[in-house]
Design a protein around this motif. Structure first.
Motif, PDB file in Angstrom:
ATOM      1  N   ASP A   1      -2.160   8.720  -9.898  1.00  9.01           N
ATOM      2  CA  ASP A   1      -0.734   8.970  -9.710  1.00  9.01           C
ATOM      3  C   ASP A   1      -0.400  10.318  -9.072  1.00  9.01           C
ATOM      4  OD1 ASP A   1       1.551   7.176 -10.182  1.00  9.01           O
ATOM      5  OD2 ASP A   1       2.415   8.945 -11.113  1.00  9.01           O
ATOM      6  N   ILE A   2      -1.030  10.570  -7.951  1.00  6.58           N
ATOM      7  CA  ILE A   2      -0.697  11.734  -7.115  1.00  6.58           C
ATOM      8  C   ILE A   2      -1.185  11.414  -5.702  1.00  6.58           C
ATOM      9  CG2 ILE A   2      -2.840  13.080  -7.375  1.00  6.58           C
ATOM     10  CD1 ILE A   2       0.562  14.709  -7.874  1.00  6.58           C
TER      11      ILE A   2
ATOM     12  N   LYS B   1      -1.635   3.920  -9.190  1.00  7.03           N
ATOM     13  CA  LYS B   1      -0.214   4.285  -9.249  1.00  7.03           C
ATOM     14  C   LYS B   1       0.451   3.679 -10.476  1.00  7.03           C
ATOM     15  CE  LYS B   1       4.171   3.119  -6.989  1.00  7.03           C
ATOM     16  NZ  LYS B   1       4.896   4.293  -7.510  1.00  7.03           N
ATOM     17  N   GLY B   2       1.333   4.441 -11.114  1.00  7.64           N
ATOM     18  CA  GLY B   2       2.215   3.888 -12.136  1.00  7.64           C
ATOM     19  C   GLY B   2       3.407   3.228 -11.455  1.00  7.64           C
ATOM     20  N   GLU B   3       3.734   2.003 -11.846  1.00  2.00           N
ATOM     21  CA  GLU B   3       4.773   1.232 -11.139  1.00  2.00           C
ATOM     22  C   GLU B   3       6.088   2.003 -11.008  1.00  2.00           C
ATOM     23  OE1 GLU B   3       7.126  -3.074 -11.360  1.00  2.00           O
ATOM     24  OE2 GLU B   3       6.142  -2.296 -13.154  1.00  2.00           O
ATOM     25  N   HIS B   4       6.512   2.675 -12.064  1.00  3.72           N
ATOM     26  CA  HIS B   4       7.822   3.331 -12.062  1.00  3.72           C
ATOM     27  C   HIS B   4       7.744   4.807 -11.676  1.00  3.72           C
ATOM     28  CE1 HIS B   4       9.240  -0.356 -13.704  1.00  3.72           C
ATOM     29  NE2 HIS B   4       8.634  -0.199 -14.871  1.00  3.72           N
ATOM     30  N   SER B   5       6.581   5.254 -11.257  1.00  2.00           N
ATOM     31  CA  SER B   5       6.417   6.657 -10.860  1.00  2.00           C
ATOM     32  C   SER B   5       6.718   6.821  -9.373  1.00  2.00           C
ATOM     33  CB  SER B   5       4.986   7.111 -11.155  1.00  2.00           C
ATOM     34  OG  SER B   5       4.741   8.363 -10.548  1.00  2.00           O
TER      35      SER B   5
ATOM     36  N   PRO C   1     -10.005   7.444   4.420  1.00  4.52           N
ATOM     37  CA  PRO C   1      -9.839   6.174   5.145  1.00  4.52           C
ATOM     38  C   PRO C   1     -10.361   4.960   4.382  1.00  4.52           C
ATOM     39  CG  PRO C   1     -11.558   7.533   6.155  1.00  4.52           C
ATOM     40  CD  PRO C   1     -10.869   8.389   5.154  1.00  4.52           C
ATOM     41  N   HIS C   2     -11.237   5.163   3.394  1.00  2.00           N
ATOM     42  CA  HIS C   2     -11.775   4.031   2.637  1.00  2.00           C
ATOM     43  C   HIS C   2     -11.069   3.852   1.298  1.00  2.00           C
ATOM     44  CE1 HIS C   2     -14.848   3.793   5.655  1.00  2.00           C
ATOM     45  NE2 HIS C   2     -15.240   5.028   5.416  1.00  2.00           N
ATOM     46  N   ALA C   3      -9.861   4.394   1.188  1.00  2.00           N
ATOM     47  CA  ALA C   3      -9.138   4.342  -0.090  1.00  2.00           C
ATOM     48  C   ALA C   3      -8.471   2.981  -0.287  1.00  2.00           C
ATOM     49  CB  ALA C   3      -8.087   5.436  -0.141  1.00  2.00           C
ATOM     50  N   SER C   4      -8.444   2.564  -1.549  1.00  2.19           N
ATOM     51  CA  SER C   4      -7.629   1.414  -1.949  1.00  2.19           C
ATOM     52  C   SER C   4      -6.647   1.894  -3.016  1.00  2.19           C
ATOM     53  CB  SER C   4      -8.515   0.292  -2.494  1.00  2.19           C
ATOM     54  OG  SER C   4      -9.314   0.767  -3.558  1.00  2.19           O
ATOM     55  N   VAL C   5      -5.606   1.098  -3.258  1.00  2.00           N
ATOM     56  CA  VAL C   5      -4.576   1.459  -4.230  1.00  2.00           C
ATOM     57  C   VAL C   5      -4.403   0.319  -5.229  1.00  2.00           C
ATOM     58  CG1 VAL C   5      -2.168   2.139  -4.596  1.00  2.00           C
ATOM     59  CG2 VAL C   5      -3.351   2.841  -2.503  1.00  2.00           C
ATOM     60  N   LYS C   6      -4.363   0.660  -6.509  1.00  2.00           N
ATOM     61  CA  LYS C   6      -4.023  -0.308  -7.551  1.00  2.00           C
ATOM     62  C   LYS C   6      -2.790   0.208  -8.286  1.00  2.00           C
ATOM     63  CE  LYS C   6      -7.668  -3.087  -7.215  1.00  2.00           C
ATOM     64  NZ  LYS C   6      -7.539  -4.483  -6.786  1.00  2.00           N
ATOM     65  N   MET C   7      -1.932  -0.714  -8.705  1.00  2.00           N
ATOM     66  CA  MET C   7      -0.732  -0.329  -9.451  1.00  2.00           C
ATOM     67  C   MET C   7      -0.806  -0.898 -10.865  1.00  2.00           C
ATOM     68  SD  MET C   7       3.270  -1.021  -8.584  1.00  2.00           S
ATOM     69  CE  MET C   7       3.215  -2.735  -9.123  1.00  2.00           C
TER      70      MET C   7
ATOM     71  N   LYS D   1     -13.415   1.552 -14.891  1.00  2.00           N
ATOM     72  CA  LYS D   1     -14.775   1.024 -15.107  1.00  2.00           C
ATOM     73  C   LYS D   1     -15.144   0.037 -13.997  1.00  2.00           C
ATOM     74  CE  LYS D   1     -17.378  -1.958 -18.236  1.00  2.00           C
ATOM     75  NZ  LYS D   1     -17.096  -3.283 -17.646  1.00  2.00           N
ATOM     76  N   ARG D   2     -14.203  -0.852 -13.653  1.00  4.03           N
ATOM     77  CA  ARG D   2     -14.478  -1.882 -12.649  1.00  4.03           C
ATOM     78  C   ARG D   2     -14.778  -1.243 -11.283  1.00  4.03           C
ATOM     79  NH1 ARG D   2      -9.580  -5.245 -12.195  1.00  4.03           N
ATOM     80  NH2 ARG D   2      -9.667  -5.038 -14.447  1.00  4.03           N
ATOM     81  N   PHE D   3     -13.988  -0.239 -10.922  1.00  4.82           N
ATOM     82  CA  PHE D   3     -14.193   0.419  -9.628  1.00  4.82           C
ATOM     83  C   PHE D   3     -15.517   1.176  -9.590  1.00  4.82           C
ATOM     84  CE2 PHE D   3     -13.599   4.330  -7.018  1.00  4.82           C
ATOM     85  CZ  PHE D   3     -13.520   3.738  -5.773  1.00  4.82           C
ATOM     86  N   LEU D   4     -15.836   1.871 -10.670  1.00  8.88           N
ATOM     87  CA  LEU D   4     -17.037   2.707 -10.679  1.00  8.88           C
ATOM     88  C   LEU D   4     -18.324   1.902 -10.790  1.00  8.88           C
ATOM     89  CD1 LEU D   4     -15.894   5.747 -12.869  1.00  8.88           C
ATOM     90  CD2 LEU D   4     -15.860   5.515 -10.375  1.00  8.88           C
ATOM     91  N   THR D   5     -18.261   0.727 -11.400  1.00 10.49           N
ATOM     92  CA  THR D   5     -19.488  -0.062 -11.592  1.00 10.49           C
ATOM     93  C   THR D   5     -19.646  -1.154 -10.538  1.00 10.49           C
ATOM     94  OG1 THR D   5     -18.335  -1.491 -13.185  1.00 10.49           O
ATOM     95  CG2 THR D   5     -19.571   0.356 -14.087  1.00 10.49           C
ATOM     96  N   ALA D   6     -18.650  -1.300  -9.657  1.00 12.21           N
ATOM     97  CA  ALA D   6     -18.724  -2.350  -8.633  1.00 12.21           C
ATOM     98  C   ALA D   6     -19.867  -2.073  -7.664  1.00 12.21           C
ATOM     99  CB  ALA D   6     -17.403  -2.417  -7.860  1.00 12.21           C
TER     100      ALA D   6
END
Length: 253
Positions: A108-109, A201-205, A221-227, A248-253
């Motif tokens: 969230d930044i 990202k926090g939905e309401h932030s 450039p290889h960034a993805s975003v989850k809310m 955990k899912r992102f780091l162990t993928a």
């Protein structure tokens, strides 16, 4: 000197950096969950918790302090996670030492300049240090004149400590206030950082907005975003289970 709390042992290292006015203890519950999969190190930023003071406060200086801590503990090829201002420090560290960061998570930044939003909080914390209230309740009542949200006040008062003269805020408050304009600014990042990166990202932030996407992708450039739905800026505190599993899912993928 950087202070850290360690959870687990002999697993891939995950280094966690809190936000402004926070400390390592903010991550205690969630770090215990992650410790099944990682050796988790929750750091106190300079001027926070039990870490040393730093003056002037800049992102390169904070990142350098953490890099020295990594070298002291012979940590390399780490997973790095930062929330809020800690996310900016994490981006700076990744930009300065990309070879040390296997994956980066920014909570969230964005790598942009923000408008001031902590001016009244600074005034309230300074007032506590000036008046040195006799009790935690009195400190809360004092802070309530500057910050109406009870949850935010309870978070801030985790920095409250008792002295012989009364209660004070145990932060490098003068250094943080002097450096506040600097830490609102965009970090000094290289372009095209190749580290796999996840922004959460926090939905309401409003700390991560669509208009910040270009700046984020320029540097990562290889960034993805989850809310995370139904959360604000404190997404890891509001939905800890969802946040922990996303990480955990992102780091162990």
């Amino acid at each position: 000197m950087i202070h850290a709390k360690q959870y687990g042992d002999s697993l891939p290292p995950l280094v966690v950096i809190h936000g402004l006015f926070g400390n390592a203890d903010n991550w205690h519950s969630i770090a215990q969950k992650w410790a099944e999969h990682f050796t988790v190190y929750c750091l106190d930023l300079p001027n926070h918790g039990r870490s040393s003071t730093l003056d002037p406060v800049t992102f390169p200086a904070m990142a350098d302090a953490i890099n020295r801590w990594l070298e002291e503990h012979q940590l390399d090829h780490i997973f790095l996670l930062g929330h809020s201002i800690g996310g900016k420090v994490a981006m700076q560290l990744t930009s300065d030492h990309p070879e040390k960061i296997a994956k980066l998570i920014v909570a969230d930044i964005a790598p942009v300049t923000y408008q001031p939003s902590h001016t009244e909080i600074f005034k309230g914390l300074q007032e506590i240090n000036c008046q040195k209230p006799a009790s935690r309740k009195a400190a809360d009542e004092l802070l309530a004149q500057f910050e109406s949200n009870s949850g935010v006040r309870q978070f801030l008062l985790k920095n409250l400590t008792r002295t012989e003269q009364g209660h004070v805020i145990d932060l490098g408050l003068e250094q943080l206030l002097a450096g506040y304009e600097t830490i609102l600014r965009q970090p000094e990042l290289k372009e095209g950082i190749q580290t796999p990166t996840l922004f959460i990202k926090g939905e309401h932030s409003d700390y991560i907005l669509p208009k910040y996407q270009e700046a984020s992708l320029k540097h990562f450039p290889h960034a993805s975003v989850k809310m995370i739905p139904e959360t604000g800026h404190w997404l890891h505190a509001e939905k800890p289970t969802t946040f922990a599993s996303l990480v955990k899912r992102f780091l162990t993928a």
